[in-house]
Write a protein that holds these residues in place. Sequence first.
Motif: not given
Length: 326
Positions: A221, A192-193, A173, A217
């Motif tokens: 997502v 995933t940022s 993340r 998570v």
Amino acid sequence: MKAALHDAFGDPAKVLYSTDTDTPEPGEGQVRIKTLLSPIHNHDLWTVRGTYGYKPSLPGAIGGSEAAGIVDAVGEGVDDSLTGQRVAVAGVHGTWAEHFLAPANGLMPLPEQISDEQGAQLIAMPFSAISLLDSLKADKGDWIVQAAANGAVGRIMAVLAAERGINLVNLVRREEAAKGLRDAGTTNVISTSDDDWTDRVRQTVGDGKLVSAIDSVGGDVAAHLVDVLSGDGELIVFGTATGAPMPLSSGPLIMKQITIKGFWGARVGSEMDPDRRESLMKELVALAVQGKLPLATDGTYSLDQVTDAVTASLTPGRDGKVMLKP
């Protein structure tokens, strides 16, 4: 003996405390183990909060579920030759103490090549990872994508997938976490940022088949994982770091015929064929002896420091397990 326990469910940093309590005596089929080291797992903290699948009896519930230790007493029907052996054990209760009880048939003798630090965390997370991988549709040459790749299971999964010839995309993340994994030698790491992370997953997989996605998570997502899966793929819900619901769209699920299922390592392990379980554990031990399993320790605390230990365990950016040492 001294132990770290709680009398109510709640915030582990607030409800856990260290005190003296009775030393347990092993019953039939049990051994007593003198604790060397015991890790703090996320599921241990969920248990203290009262949000896990197992709820201990209160008051006076001793925390912890895995440890390395020395057998120092045996119960009725147990071979006395076990006394003095250094062993690892998981799936038990009350390991955050100077002594705890365990079933004699659930012990794993530790080879000399495996340290106390490795042995204390050799079973729970590694076995969850290998049994999860063993249950997936993915075969040699296929692709898997996993969220929370910088967690204990995620790091172990990277090693196991490579050993079995399965390709892996590793999601985290934060870019800082991604850099940490890359610096440690992990490949195909994506944060995933980044707004374009799903495009980068597709570019990484290329013409390959992305068969399985592992979500630890929760939240948005999961929906994106469904989007990048190939047709007839599977989404495995392994955990939820955020606790957020998964907003899944029916369209991709239907058109791709995606399978969604949960995975609870404790249940899978207990229901597994004993011969298969033994085979997987032998595979893990062999990798540990070769130094291939990432079983790092990130801080060791006494039982009197249980509050500090829990706080450290919940701090982002750790590279290993926080341990309690009686």
